[in-house]
Design a protein around this motif. Sequence first.
Motif, mmCIF file in Angstrom:
data_model
loop_
_atom_site.group_PDB
_atom_site.id
_atom_site.type_symbol
_atom_site.label_atom_id
_atom_site.label_comp_id
_atom_site.label_asym_id
_atom_site.label_seq_id
_atom_site.Cartn_x
_atom_site.Cartn_y
_atom_site.Cartn_z
ATOM 1 N N HIS A 138 5.592 -2.242 -6.163
ATOM 2 C CA HIS A 138 5.707 -2.651 -4.762
ATOM 3 C C HIS A 138 4.989 -1.659 -3.849
ATOM 4 O O HIS A 138 4.821 -0.488 -4.204
ATOM 5 C CB HIS A 138 7.175 -2.708 -4.316
ATOM 6 C CG HIS A 138 7.913 -3.926 -4.751
ATOM 7 N ND1 HIS A 138 8.749 -3.937 -5.848
ATOM 8 C CD2 HIS A 138 7.967 -5.190 -4.237
ATOM 9 C CE1 HIS A 138 9.273 -5.152 -5.996
ATOM 10 N NE2 HIS A 138 8.819 -5.925 -5.027
ATOM 11 N N HIS A 139 4.619 -2.170 -2.687
ATOM 12 C CA HIS A 139 4.174 -1.306 -1.590
ATOM 13 C C HIS A 139 5.135 -1.503 -0.421
ATOM 14 O O HIS A 139 5.447 -2.642 -0.049
ATOM 15 C CB HIS A 139 2.760 -1.665 -1.144
ATOM 16 C CG HIS A 139 2.256 -0.789 -0.027
ATOM 17 N ND1 HIS A 139 1.939 0.543 -0.206
ATOM 18 C CD2 HIS A 139 2.036 -1.053 1.296
ATOM 19 C CE1 HIS A 139 1.531 1.057 0.934
ATOM 20 N NE2 HIS A 139 1.587 0.117 1.869
ATOM 21 N N LEU A 140 5.616 -0.391 0.118
ATOM 22 C CA LEU A 140 6.528 -0.414 1.258
ATOM 23 C C LEU A 140 5.790 0.129 2.472
ATOM 24 O O LEU A 140 5.077 1.131 2.385
ATOM 25 C CB LEU A 140 7.760 0.422 0.968
ATOM 26 C CG LEU A 140 8.802 0.549 2.088
ATOM 27 C CD1 LEU A 140 10.213 0.644 1.488
ATOM 28 C CD2 LEU A 140 8.554 1.782 2.970
ATOM 29 N N ILE A 141 5.963 -0.563 3.597
ATOM 30 C CA ILE A 141 5.344 -0.109 4.840
ATOM 31 C C ILE A 141 6.365 -0.196 5.965
ATOM 32 O O ILE A 141 7.165 -1.136 6.026
ATOM 33 C CB ILE A 141 4.078 -0.938 5.152
ATOM 34 C CG1 ILE A 141 3.293 -0.321 6.307
ATOM 35 C CG2 ILE A 141 4.413 -2.397 5.425
ATOM 36 C CD1 ILE A 141 1.873 -0.856 6.427
ATOM 37 N N VAL A 142 6.356 0.825 6.807
ATOM 38 C CA VAL A 142 7.267 0.890 7.952
ATOM 39 C C VAL A 142 6.409 0.917 9.214
ATOM 40 O O VAL A 142 5.492 1.728 9.325
ATOM 41 C CB VAL A 142 8.144 2.146 7.894
ATOM 42 C CG1 VAL A 142 9.090 2.202 9.097
ATOM 43 C CG2 VAL A 142 8.926 2.197 6.590
#
Length: 212
Positions: A202-206
Amino acid sequence: MPVHPNLPKENILYQRDQYALGGPGRWYWDYRDNVAFSYFHQEHKNIIDLGCGEGIALEKLERSFPEKKIMGVDLEIENIEICRENGLTAIYADVCELPIYSGSFDACLCIDMLEHLKDPAQSVREIVRILKPGGRLVAVVPHDRNFFLARLACLMFKEAFYDVGHQRQWRPNDLANLLTSQGMTVKARRNLPFILWQTSLHHLIVADKNEL
């Protein structure tokens, strides 16, 4: 936000059934959700989970933040029914046209949702609209190739070849560029569970909505 294909009910892979199996899959599921939740802070008093599915993350949010207002949204009627059967607050709606007042929420969670959309830019515009100035989006998108290979390696052939209705494969920079173009500032980016996108699931972005 899983899309249930036109399959006999016994052939559908339900999220809660998969989660109940335990093992490495559940461990990673919990790890991913806990990392995502760590970006919500005291000022995020109400959180909306878009594409909440059967409510696994929604249920965890309520346990983790009992003082906050938590609500889910999904486009699958059956998912909404499952959420409500488990005592969760969830509504049926299209994330591209949300029946929610502008500036209603402090934070938004999107886990495994954006890859299902034919018009992700419109959904991001809606997210920006319903967030308060400075409001936060935490989004997580999967790396489909690595999931496929991991499931094959674990002899999970049904899961590997199951059509979950993804419309596109997001690349981290493309997602960051979309959020920036719609009036958000990226605050954090992280690949899970490894450092490199090429080896991660996964890639998480905030991203925070820009102040007026």
